[in-house]
Design a protein around this motif. Structure first.
Motif, PDB file in Angstrom:
ATOM      1  N   SER A 108       0.807  -1.227   0.000  1.00 32.30           N
ATOM      2  CA  SER A 108       0.000   0.000   0.000  1.00 32.30           C
ATOM      3  C   SER A 108       0.837   1.274   0.000  1.00 32.30           C
ATOM      4  N   ILE A 136       7.271   1.185  -3.235  1.00 32.84           N
ATOM      5  CA  ILE A 136       7.445   0.187  -4.292  1.00 32.84           C
ATOM      6  C   ILE A 136       6.275  -0.796  -4.295  1.00 32.84           C
ATOM      7  N   LEU A 139      -0.685  -7.139   2.636  1.00 30.13           N
ATOM      8  CA  LEU A 139      -0.419  -7.228   4.085  1.00 30.13           C
ATOM      9  C   LEU A 139       0.374  -5.998   4.483  1.00 30.13           C
ATOM     10  N   GLY A 143      -1.540  -6.484   9.429  1.00 31.47           N
ATOM     11  CA  GLY A 143      -0.688  -7.379  10.192  1.00 31.47           C
ATOM     12  C   GLY A 143       0.756  -7.107   9.852  1.00 31.47           C
ATOM     13  N   SER A 144       1.635  -7.843  10.511  1.00 28.13           N
ATOM     14  CA  SER A 144       3.071  -7.631  10.299  1.00 28.13           C
ATOM     15  C   SER A 144       3.713  -8.875   9.721  1.00 28.13           C
ATOM     16  N   VAL A 145       4.556  -8.676   8.736  1.00 33.88           N
ATOM     17  CA  VAL A 145       5.275  -9.812   8.161  1.00 33.88           C
ATOM     18  C   VAL A 145       6.242 -10.396   9.194  1.00 33.88           C
ATOM     19  N   ASN A 183       7.685  -7.998  -0.574  1.00 38.58           N
ATOM     20  CA  ASN A 183       8.191  -6.639  -0.803  1.00 38.58           C
ATOM     21  C   ASN A 183       8.473  -5.880   0.492  1.00 38.58           C
ATOM     22  N   ALA A 184       7.663  -6.096   1.513  1.00 37.28           N
ATOM     23  CA  ALA A 184       7.782  -5.271   2.729  1.00 37.28           C
ATOM     24  C   ALA A 184       9.203  -5.326   3.268  1.00 37.28           C
ATOM     25  N   SER A 203      14.726  -7.678  -3.024  1.00 43.04           N
ATOM     26  CA  SER A 203      15.911  -7.543  -2.165  1.00 43.04           C
ATOM     27  C   SER A 203      16.432  -6.119  -2.307  1.00 43.04           C
ATOM     28  N   TYR A 208      20.865  -4.025   7.572  1.00 42.09           N
ATOM     29  CA  TYR A 208      20.077  -4.013   6.329  1.00 42.09           C
ATOM     30  C   TYR A 208      20.787  -4.839   5.250  1.00 42.09           C
ATOM     31  N   PRO A 248      16.413  -3.938  -6.483  1.00 42.02           N
ATOM     32  CA  PRO A 248      16.408  -2.509  -6.828  1.00 42.02           C
ATOM     33  C   PRO A 248      17.680  -1.807  -6.375  1.00 42.02           C
ATOM     34  N   GLY A 249      17.937  -0.675  -7.059  1.00 49.84           N
ATOM     35  CA  GLY A 249      19.035   0.222  -6.659  1.00 49.84           C
ATOM     36  C   GLY A 249      18.492   1.324  -5.778  1.00 49.84           C
ATOM     37  N   ILE A 258      15.590   3.936  -5.267  1.00 50.16           N
ATOM     38  CA  ILE A 258      14.221   4.182  -5.730  1.00 50.16           C
ATOM     39  C   ILE A 258      13.600   5.275  -4.852  1.00 50.16           C
ATOM     40  N   MET A 261      11.212   5.457   2.013  1.00 58.84           N
ATOM     41  CA  MET A 261      12.422   4.888   2.606  1.00 58.84           C
ATOM     42  C   MET A 261      13.658   5.733   2.308  1.00 58.84           C
TER      43      MET A 261
HETATM   44  N1  LIG Z   1      13.549   2.623  -1.842  1.00 56.55           N
HETATM   45  C1  LIG Z   1      14.703   2.070  -2.228  1.00 56.55           C
HETATM   46  O1  LIG Z   1      15.634   2.758  -2.676  1.00 56.55           O
HETATM   47  C2  LIG Z   1      14.901   0.585  -2.141  1.00 56.55           C
HETATM   48  C3  LIG Z   1      16.052   0.058  -2.733  1.00 56.55           C
HETATM   49  C4  LIG Z   1      16.272  -1.307  -2.685  1.00 56.55           C
HETATM   50  C5  LIG Z   1      15.355  -2.128  -2.069  1.00 56.55           C
HETATM   51  N2  LIG Z   1      14.238  -1.599  -1.495  1.00 56.55           N
HETATM   52  C6  LIG Z   1      13.324  -2.539  -0.857  1.00 56.55           C
HETATM   53  O2  LIG Z   1      12.044  -2.410  -1.433  1.00 56.55           O
HETATM   54  C7  LIG Z   1      11.049  -2.770  -0.477  1.00 56.55           C
HETATM   55  C8  LIG Z   1      10.019  -1.670  -0.394  1.00 56.55           C
HETATM   56  O3  LIG Z   1      10.677  -0.493   0.045  1.00 56.55           O
HETATM   57  P1  LIG Z   1      10.080   0.981  -0.154  1.00 56.55           P
HETATM   58  O4  LIG Z   1      11.189   1.834  -0.617  1.00 56.55           O
HETATM   59  O5  LIG Z   1       8.822   0.934  -0.918  1.00 56.55           O
HETATM   60  O6  LIG Z   1       9.821   1.358   1.377  1.00 56.55           O
HETATM   61  P2  LIG Z   1       8.635   2.161   2.053  1.00 56.55           P
HETATM   62  O7  LIG Z   1       9.103   2.497   3.424  1.00 56.55           O
HETATM   63  O8  LIG Z   1       8.165   3.256   1.163  1.00 56.55           O
HETATM   64  O9  LIG Z   1       7.490   1.056   2.128  1.00 56.55           O
HETATM   65  C9  LIG Z   1       7.693  -0.105   2.872  1.00 56.55           C
HETATM   66  C10 LIG Z   1       6.417  -0.887   2.912  1.00 56.55           C
HETATM   67  O10 LIG Z   1       6.611  -2.017   3.760  1.00 56.55           O
HETATM   68  C11 LIG Z   1       5.580  -2.069   4.711  1.00 56.55           C
HETATM   69  N3  LIG Z   1       6.053  -2.669   5.942  1.00 56.55           N
HETATM   70  C12 LIG Z   1       7.053  -2.246   6.750  1.00 56.55           C
HETATM   71  N4  LIG Z   1       7.151  -3.053   7.806  1.00 56.55           N
HETATM   72  C13 LIG Z   1       6.210  -4.005   7.665  1.00 56.55           C
HETATM   73  C14 LIG Z   1       5.830  -5.124   8.427  1.00 56.55           C
HETATM   74  N5  LIG Z   1       6.418  -5.416   9.576  1.00 56.55           N
HETATM   75  N6  LIG Z   1       4.819  -5.895   7.976  1.00 56.55           N
HETATM   76  C15 LIG Z   1       4.186  -5.608   6.810  1.00 56.55           C
HETATM   77  N7  LIG Z   1       4.496  -4.553   6.045  1.00 56.55           N
HETATM   78  C16 LIG Z   1       5.496  -3.762   6.478  1.00 56.55           C
HETATM   79  C17 LIG Z   1       5.147  -0.637   4.899  1.00 56.55           C
HETATM   80  O11 LIG Z   1       3.839  -0.581   5.406  1.00 56.55           O
HETATM   81  C18 LIG Z   1       5.270  -0.092   3.499  1.00 56.55           C
HETATM   82  O12 LIG Z   1       4.087  -0.374   2.781  1.00 56.55           O
HETATM   83  C19 LIG Z   1      11.787  -3.026   0.828  1.00 56.55           C
HETATM   84  O13 LIG Z   1      11.998  -4.405   0.981  1.00 56.55           O
HETATM   85  C20 LIG Z   1      13.112  -2.316   0.617  1.00 56.55           C
HETATM   86  O14 LIG Z   1      14.145  -2.871   1.401  1.00 56.55           O
HETATM   87  C21 LIG Z   1      13.987  -0.259  -1.518  1.00 56.55           C
END
Ligand SMILES: NC(=O)c1ccc[n+]([C@@H]2O[C@H](COP(=O)([O-])OP(=O)(O)OC[C@H]3O[C@@H](n4cnc5c(N)ncnc54)[C@H](O)[C@@H]3O)[C@@H](O)[C@H]2O)c1
Length: 254
Positions: A11, A14, A32, A56-58, A84-85, A144, A158, A188-189, A191, A195
């Motif tokens: 939600s 990414i 989730l 809920g929480s992963v 993804n979370a 990842s 991390y 991803p690199g 994004i 975060m």
């Molecule tokens: N943004 C980047 O540059 C980047 C780069 C590489 C990898 N990633 C990975 O991509 C994924 C998404 O990251 P993002 O940038 O969208 O982050 P974000 O913080 O914008 O979103 C993270 C999402 O994960 C959910 N989340 C967090 N903890 C949770 C839990 N305990 N249970 C369920 N949901 C949970 C949040 O509600 C949110 O929807 C992550 O795994 C992150 O490590 C992000």
């Protein structure tokens, strides 16, 4: 009945990009996430009957069966799990100072959670017993990070969590192949999401210096495109693959 996708953290950021793309591809999507149900956002997705939200929480293994069973009860099938979370450490701390609380939190959400959710998902897919003569019976995609192989000494937890996700991808790829389930890693690199919002200036400067051959911030839709492709069933003889979404940043350049 549409194909059914489970997207953790679907939600925001990414994950929201992935949800939007999978809905456009015709999937029904269950999300989730930890926050209260974002009713307006879900309505704005404009896919009546094809979106569900489980709070809920992963990191909480008890939430896994609830998440998976809810989708099976609603739609009667499972086709895709997108792990993804994920979270960054609350504070970026040097490797010689970082504490165990952050380590346990980050590993719990980023690695232990998806590891056991994949196990629960696989059991349910197998028990549903659909045939998989031509196409994969189901697909697992792990999001990842370039941090799986790139060192940041101020967020070791991390990096280790994402290196673990890379190994989990290979482990499940091998174990689930005879079950008709393929497993991929999308890596991803940089994004633009919540975060990375706190480190915008740092990455703006690195991008200006030529961080990646495709020299711009990545977008959630870039990652979503890769997920869509890998979830399409077009690569049934491939598993354990890593697909980079980083503008080519992982290529060593002399
Ligand atoms: N943004 C980047 O540059 C980047 C780069 C590489 C990898 N990633 C990975 O991509 C994924 C998404 O990251 P993002 O940038 O969208 O982050 P974000 O913080 O914008 O979103 C993270 C999402 O994960 C959910 N989340 C967090 N903890 C949770 C839990 N305990 N249970 C369920 N949901 C949970 C949040 O509600 C949110 O929807 C992550 O795994 C992150 O490590 C992000």
């Amino acid at each position: 009945m549409p194909a059914v996708a489970l997207v953790t953290g679907g939600s925001r950021g990414i994950g929201l990009g992935i949800t939007r793309r999978l809905l456009a591809d015709g999937f029904a999507v269950s999300i989730l996430a930890t926050r209260e149900e974002p009713s307006e956002l879900l309505e704005s997705l404009d896919a009546p009957g094809r979106v569900r939200y489980v709070r809920g929480s992963v990191a909480d293994l008890e939430d896994h069966a609830r998440f998976v069973d809810d989708a099976v009860e609603a739609w009667g099938r499972l086709d895709l799990l997108v792990n993804n979370a994920g979270v960054a450490p609350s504070v970026r701390a040097d490797l010689l100072e970082a504490g165990p609380e952050s380590f346990d939190r980050v590993l719990g959400i980023n690695l232990r959670g998806p590891y056991f959710l994949t196990q629960t998902f696989a059991h349910r897919v197998i028990s549903l017993g659909s045939s998989f003569a031509e196409r994969p019976r189901a697909t697992v995609i792990n999001v990842s990070s370039i941090s799986a192989t790139t060192v940041s000494t101020n967020r070791g937890d991390y990096c280790i969590s994402k290196a673990g996700v890379a190994m989990a991808t290979q482990l499940f790829a091998v174990r689930l192949a005879p079950e008709g389930i393929v497993v991929y890693e999308v890596r991803p690199g940089v994004i633009a999401t919540d975060m990375t919002a706190g480190v915008t200036e740092k990455y703006d400067a690195l991008i200006a210096e030529g961080l990646a051959p495709i020299n711009r911030w990545g977008r959630p839709s870039d990652v979503a495109g890769a997920v869509s492709m890998l979830a399409s069933g077009q690569t049934p003889y491939s598993t354990g693959e890593v697909f980079h979404v980083d503008g080519g940043m992982h290529i060593p350049v002399l």
